[in-house]
Design a protein around this motif. Structure first.
Motif, PDB file in Angstrom:
ATOM      1  N   ASN A 282      13.787  -3.904  -4.589  1.00  0.00           N
ATOM      2  CA  ASN A 282      13.108  -4.699  -3.575  1.00  0.00           C
ATOM      3  C   ASN A 282      11.847  -5.261  -4.181  1.00  0.00           C
ATOM      4  O   ASN A 282      10.750  -5.048  -3.699  1.00  0.00           O
ATOM      5  CB  ASN A 282      12.768  -3.816  -2.377  1.00  0.00           C
TER       6      ASN A 282
ATOM      7  N   SER B  37       8.489 -11.007  -4.434  1.00  0.00           N
ATOM      8  CA  SER B  37       7.077 -11.051  -4.147  1.00  0.00           C
ATOM      9  C   SER B  37       6.678 -12.376  -3.549  1.00  0.00           C
ATOM     10  O   SER B  37       7.497 -13.190  -3.194  1.00  0.00           O
ATOM     11  CB  SER B  37       6.307 -10.821  -5.439  1.00  0.00           C
TER      12      SER B  37
ATOM     13  N   ARG C 122      10.401 -12.277  -0.239  1.00  0.00           N
ATOM     14  CA  ARG C 122       9.328 -11.346   0.119  1.00  0.00           C
ATOM     15  C   ARG C 122       8.510 -11.898   1.274  1.00  0.00           C
ATOM     16  O   ARG C 122       7.997 -11.162   2.091  1.00  0.00           O
ATOM     17  CB  ARG C 122       8.430 -11.075  -1.086  1.00  0.00           C
TER      18      ARG C 122
ATOM     19  N   SER D 184       3.992   7.402  -1.867  1.00  0.00           N
ATOM     20  CA  SER D 184       5.403   7.109  -1.625  1.00  0.00           C
ATOM     21  C   SER D 184       6.254   8.367  -1.571  1.00  0.00           C
ATOM     22  O   SER D 184       7.449   8.299  -1.285  1.00  0.00           O
ATOM     23  CB  SER D 184       5.947   6.167  -2.716  1.00  0.00           C
TER      24      SER D 184
ATOM     25  N   ASN E   2      10.809   1.496  -4.426  1.00  0.00           N
ATOM     26  CA  ASN E   2      10.510   0.368  -3.537  1.00  0.00           C
ATOM     27  C   ASN E   2       9.271   0.606  -2.677  1.00  0.00           C
ATOM     28  O   ASN E   2       8.423  -0.274  -2.539  1.00  0.00           O
ATOM     29  CB  ASN E   2      11.709   0.093  -2.629  1.00  0.00           C
ATOM     30  N   THR E   3       9.175   1.799  -2.086  1.00  0.00           N
ATOM     31  CA  THR E   3       8.027   2.089  -1.235  1.00  0.00           C
ATOM     32  C   THR E   3       6.734   2.062  -2.038  1.00  0.00           C
ATOM     33  O   THR E   3       5.724   1.510  -1.599  1.00  0.00           O
ATOM     34  CB  THR E   3       8.188   3.460  -0.553  1.00  0.00           C
TER      35      THR E   3
ATOM     36  N   ASP F 104       5.726  -1.489  -2.758  1.00  0.00           N
ATOM     37  CA  ASP F 104       5.185  -2.140  -1.566  1.00  0.00           C
ATOM     38  C   ASP F 104       3.732  -1.732  -1.328  1.00  0.00           C
ATOM     39  O   ASP F 104       2.875  -2.575  -1.037  1.00  0.00           O
ATOM     40  CB  ASP F 104       6.020  -1.763  -0.341  1.00  0.00           C
TER      41      ASP F 104
ATOM     42  N   ARG G 190       0.517  -4.261  -1.662  1.00  0.00           N
ATOM     43  CA  ARG G 190      -0.336  -4.424  -0.480  1.00  0.00           C
ATOM     44  C   ARG G 190      -1.805  -4.278  -0.844  1.00  0.00           C
ATOM     45  O   ARG G 190      -2.667  -5.006  -0.335  1.00  0.00           O
ATOM     46  CB  ARG G 190       0.041  -3.373   0.575  1.00  0.00           C
TER      47      ARG G 190
ATOM     48  N   TYR H 283       0.439 -10.987   1.002  1.00  0.00           N
ATOM     49  CA  TYR H 283       1.626 -10.142   1.128  1.00  0.00           C
ATOM     50  C   TYR H 283       1.394  -9.041   2.162  1.00  0.00           C
ATOM     51  O   TYR H 283       0.326  -8.436   2.197  1.00  0.00           O
ATOM     52  CB  TYR H 283       1.980  -9.504  -0.224  1.00  0.00           C
TER      53      TYR H 283
ATOM     54  N   ASP I 182       3.630  -5.671   3.654  1.00  0.00           N
ATOM     55  CA  ASP I 182       4.855  -4.872   3.577  1.00  0.00           C
ATOM     56  C   ASP I 182       5.355  -4.543   4.976  1.00  0.00           C
ATOM     57  O   ASP I 182       4.641  -4.697   5.977  1.00  0.00           O
ATOM     58  CB  ASP I 182       4.602  -3.585   2.793  1.00  0.00           C
TER      59      ASP I 182
END
Length: 358
Positions: A70, A73, A79, A158, A262-263, A266, A270, A282, A284
């Motif tokens: 994921n 961006s 994204r 995460s 992925n987490t 993100d 952020r 951006y 999330d």
């Protein structure tokens, strides 16, 4: 002292406070259920036995969340496109009494979120106590962190643990006696000191997290450290070696850094987007939920325009950033951080009430 571990395989000072009751259940940045915050006594080896068991079931820091990459961006339409929330937002953790009678205007809400009063309001109670006892310490919620610190923090957050445990772990490694502020410091600390740091944090997944922080430092020094940043704080080569393409940079980081999924990506983007402007603006998925709960747009470009629209009326003198453009990006990130914090701490109603009366 923690039990000895097998050797892992190689693989700017706090911003002046940009500136509590706990939620019913521990909140977490991930969609995984948080682990129990209760910790064993120092002589109890069950915590590290749990770490060993976790090694068998966790694949890459984000467990089941990393089935598909994921890494799209800001330059990518994917994204920017708002994703559907993957889980309910826990009724926004707002009180059963409902929303405050007087709703703040958008300008009032933005101004309050950027204030030191908002920072203290959404700060977890144990962090507030830690700051009172230890004085001028660095925290994830109120300090300006460099890209390496942001990446290390994103890896910690995460994990499927409560947000408060994650913040406590970050406070521990960023401050005395550890001060893990760049890749070289982490590497030079050695395995035993890294494990001691996570043990002192009284967190879950301490052994695995300590090993992954060590491997993170190795990868950063090997692949992402430029000649003018030999300590590995800025991760400049992550972008420069990928033609300043954020999608490629994030894909490279996920491929090379064990424990970063992925987490974690993100959370990292952020927070780092005010420094890596190629990724700005951006938001999330987790933060979109929090923005909806507090009454702000969850669309990144619309929120950016809202900040621009009210910029001259906002109190932004205390924000980090050289030049107005950087300060605007920093304001955007601070707003996201405060909104997420308010949601995780069950302070959405309190923020709205305070903003309306400001």
């Amino acid at each position: 002292m923690p039990p000895k571990k097998k050797a892992a395989k190689p693989a700017s000072k706090s911003e002046k406070e940009e500136t509590n009751e706990a939620p019913e259940l521990p909140a977490t940045e991930t969609n995984e259920p948080p682990k129990d915050e209760a910790q064993p006594a120092e002589g109890d080896l069950k915590a590290d036995a749990n770490d060993a068991n976790e090694e068998k079931v966790e694949s890459n820091g984000d467990a089941k969340q990393d089935e598909k990459p994921n890494t799209t961006s800001k330059p990518s339409k994917k994204r920017k496109k708002e994703a559907e929330p993957t889980a309910p937002s826990k009724a926004s953790r707002r009180s059963a009494r409902g929303v405050s009678k007087s709703e703040p205007s958008q300008q009032q809400l933005l101004n309050f979120l950027l204030s030191s009063k908002a920072q203290e309001l959404v700060r977890p109670e144990d962090e507030k106590k830690d700051v009172q006892e230890r004085g001028d310490i660095r925290t994830y919620s109120s300090s300006v962190l460099n890209p390496f610190e942001e990446l290390m923090s994103a890896m910690v957050l995460s994990r499927p643990i409560s947000h408060r445990l994650g913040l406590r772990s970050i406070r521990t490694v960023l401050n005395d006696p550890y001060n893990f502020s760049n890749a070289k410091t982490v590497k030079d600390a050695g395995e035993e000191k890294r494990h001691q740091a996570l043990w002192d944090a009284k967190t879950q997944h301490k052994g695995k997290t300590a090993d992954q922080i060590g491997m993170l430092a190795d990868v950063v020094l090997d692949k992402y450290t430029s000649d003018d940043d030999k300590e590995g704080a800025q991760l400049k080569r992550a972008l420069s070696d990928n033609d300043n393409d954020l999608d490629k940079a994030l894909s490279s980081m996920k491929e090379n850094i064990k424990g970063l999924g992925n987490t974690g990506l993100d959370i990292f983007l952020r927070r780092v987007q005010w420094l890596w402007d190629v990724g700005f603006p951006y938001i999330d998925g987790r933060t979109r939920d929090s923005l909806r709960n507090i009454g702000l747009t969850p669309d990144a470009e619309e929120l950016q325009k809202l900040v621009e629209e009210h910029w001259r009326q906002l109190d932004t003198k205390h924000l980090a950033g050289e030049g107005e453009a950087a300060k605007k990006r920093r304001a955007f990130v601070v707003i996201l951080e405060r909104v997420t914090g308010a949601d995780l701490e069950g302070k959405v109603d309190a923020v709205l009430q305070e903003a309306a009366s400001a």
